[in-house]
Design a protein around this motif. Sequence first.
Motif, short mmCIF file in Angstrom:
data_model
loop_
_atom_site.label_atom_id
_atom_site.label_comp_id
_atom_site.label_asym_id
_atom_site.label_seq_id
_atom_site.Cartn_x
_atom_site.Cartn_y
_atom_site.Cartn_z
N ILE A 6 0.67 -1.25 0.14
CA ILE A 6 0.43 0.22 0.45
C ILE A 6 1.26 1.44 0.15
CG2 ILE A 6 -1.73 1.24 1.27
CD1 ILE A 6 -2.84 -1.37 2.49
N SER A 7 2.12 1.29 0.57
CA SER A 7 3.06 1.99 0.59
C SER A 7 3.59 2.58 -0.35
CB SER A 7 4.25 2.11 1.13
OG SER A 7 3.42 2.28 3.06
N LEU A 8 3.73 1.78 -1.18
CA LEU A 8 4.13 1.49 -2.52
C LEU A 8 2.54 2.34 -3.63
CD1 LEU A 8 6.28 -1.55 -3.23
CD2 LEU A 8 7.05 0.49 -3.22
N LEU A 9 1.79 1.50 -3.58
CA LEU A 9 0.49 2.27 -4.55
C LEU A 9 0.64 4.23 -4.22
CD1 LEU A 9 -2.32 0.24 -3.68
CD2 LEU A 9 -0.79 0.50 -5.82
N ALA A 10 1.10 4.42 -2.97
CA ALA A 10 0.90 5.55 -1.95
C ALA A 10 1.36 6.32 -2.68
CB ALA A 10 0.64 5.98 -0.52
N ASP A 11 2.95 6.10 -2.85
CA ASP A 11 4.42 6.37 -3.51
C ASP A 11 4.31 6.91 -5.36
OD1 ASP A 11 5.69 7.18 -0.80
OD2 ASP A 11 6.48 5.22 -1.60
N GLY A 12 3.42 6.65 -5.46
CA GLY A 12 2.68 6.55 -7.02
C GLY A 12 3.88 5.50 -7.73
N SER A 52 -1.05 -11.84 -9.59
CA SER A 52 -2.21 -12.03 -9.34
C SER A 52 -1.66 -12.47 -7.76
CB SER A 52 -1.61 -13.82 -9.62
OG SER A 52 -0.53 -14.74 -9.19
N SER A 53 -0.62 -13.13 -6.84
CA SER A 53 -0.81 -12.97 -5.53
C SER A 53 -1.26 -11.98 -4.63
CB SER A 53 0.35 -13.44 -4.54
OG SER A 53 0.64 -15.15 -4.89
N ASP A 98 -12.39 -5.92 0.19
CA ASP A 98 -13.20 -6.24 0.43
C ASP A 98 -14.52 -6.54 1.84
OD1 ASP A 98 -13.77 -7.29 -2.38
OD2 ASP A 98 -13.21 -8.84 -2.46
N ILE A 99 -13.20 -6.19 2.38
CA ILE A 99 -13.20 -6.78 4.25
C ILE A 99 -13.65 -5.22 4.98
CG2 ILE A 99 -11.82 -6.73 6.64
CD1 ILE A 99 -10.64 -8.78 5.47
N LEU A 100 -12.63 -4.04 3.93
CA LEU A 100 -13.21 -2.75 4.59
C LEU A 100 -14.57 -2.19 3.26
CD1 LEU A 100 -8.85 -1.39 4.50
CD2 LEU A 100 -10.62 -2.31 6.45
N GLU A 101 -14.83 -2.60 2.78
CA GLU A 101 -15.80 -1.95 1.41
C GLU A 101 -15.45 -1.00 0.76
OE1 GLU A 101 -19.26 -1.08 4.62
OE2 GLU A 101 -19.04 -3.19 5.01
N PHE A 102 -14.16 -1.13 0.28
CA PHE A 102 -13.68 -0.70 -0.97
C PHE A 102 -13.36 -0.72 -1.91
CE2 PHE A 102 -10.82 1.38 2.96
CZ PHE A 102 -11.99 2.36 3.26
N THR A 103 -13.82 -0.27 -3.11
CA THR A 103 -13.78 -0.41 -4.16
C THR A 103 -12.22 -0.50 -5.04
OG1 THR A 103 -14.87 1.17 -4.92
CG2 THR A 103 -16.34 -0.43 -4.32
N LYS A 104 -12.07 0.90 -4.92
CA LYS A 104 -10.53 1.31 -5.40
C LYS A 104 -9.45 1.03 -4.59
CE LYS A 104 -13.69 4.48 -8.57
NZ LYS A 104 -13.31 5.66 -9.38
N ASN A 105 -7.83 0.99 -5.21
CA ASN A 105 -6.68 1.06 -4.72
C ASN A 105 -6.64 3.22 -4.18
OD1 ASN A 105 -6.06 -1.12 -5.02
ND2 ASN A 105 -4.49 -1.03 -6.38
N LEU A 108 -5.29 -7.41 -1.76
CA LEU A 108 -5.44 -6.03 -2.22
C LEU A 108 -7.14 -5.84 -2.32
CD1 LEU A 108 -3.18 -4.11 -4.06
CD2 LEU A 108 -3.45 -3.93 -2.58
N ASN A 109 -7.07 -7.14 -3.26
CA ASN A 109 -8.67 -7.20 -3.53
C ASN A 109 -9.29 -7.79 -1.65
OD1 ASN A 109 -8.96 -6.07 -5.68
ND2 ASN A 109 -8.62 -8.49 -6.82
N TYR A 110 -9.19 -8.78 -1.15
CA TYR A 110 -9.52 -8.99 -0.19
C TYR A 110 -9.18 -8.01 1.07
CZ TYR A 110 -8.76 -11.44 4.52
OH TYR A 110 -8.51 -11.55 6.04
N ILE A 111 -8.62 -7.53 1.10
CA ILE A 111 -8.63 -6.03 1.92
C ILE A 111 -9.50 -5.03 1.20
CG2 ILE A 111 -7.35 -4.00 3.35
CD1 ILE A 111 -4.28 -5.50 1.77
#
Length: 221
Positions: free
Chosen positions: A163-169, A190-191, A201-208, A196-199
Amino acid sequence: MIKKVLIAEDHESANISVQKTLEELGIAQTDYVYYCDDALSKIQKGVQDNESYDLLITDLYFEEDARVQKISGGLLLIPAAREIQPDLRIVVFSAESKASTIEMFFKALNIDGYVRKARNDAEELKAAIEAISKNQSYFPRHLMQVVKQKNVHDFTAYDIKVISLLADGVLQKDIPAYLQENQIRPSSLSSMEKRLNYIKDILEFTKNEQLVAFCKDMGII
């Protein structure tokens, strides 16, 4: 029982709104100030005259003007007020919405309640005062929701790194290369996507982007 309240708020419209809310609750003894130095003086005088305030409602951030202040905002006013009157109950009334920051106010400043300036804030302020009258703390509704979400998922070191890598762009498709170079497993695309999709789903988000924003707000990254 809350009978005497001091309002520290530098915006006149907000100050008047809080006064009206207190009137609707039947609280007749209210004083208001536009500067933190004046708030501290009133608290001190109340203690000296044996007419202490039951509650302080304060904003966090006060605009500077030509009048020089020793205490520039609520973050300094709260501990100063508590030093004079340790039993003073305090509600922060502010536009600050970041959950991790609000949590810090409860932990570091030991406030009794927090109300966010937003839609329906008058009703929420009433609820806060009623809770504090019963010797209960009052957490804002939106904070309770994010805390509930935070407790649903225990973020691992792997989660935080991705998630930090995503936040860094870093693009999602490029993250596996970084994981492989740094021997972080699992490193396949894939892993990582499944995780990411699992997290989400739990937090009810649809986007990164929602997940990244949530983690920033909660101080996870």
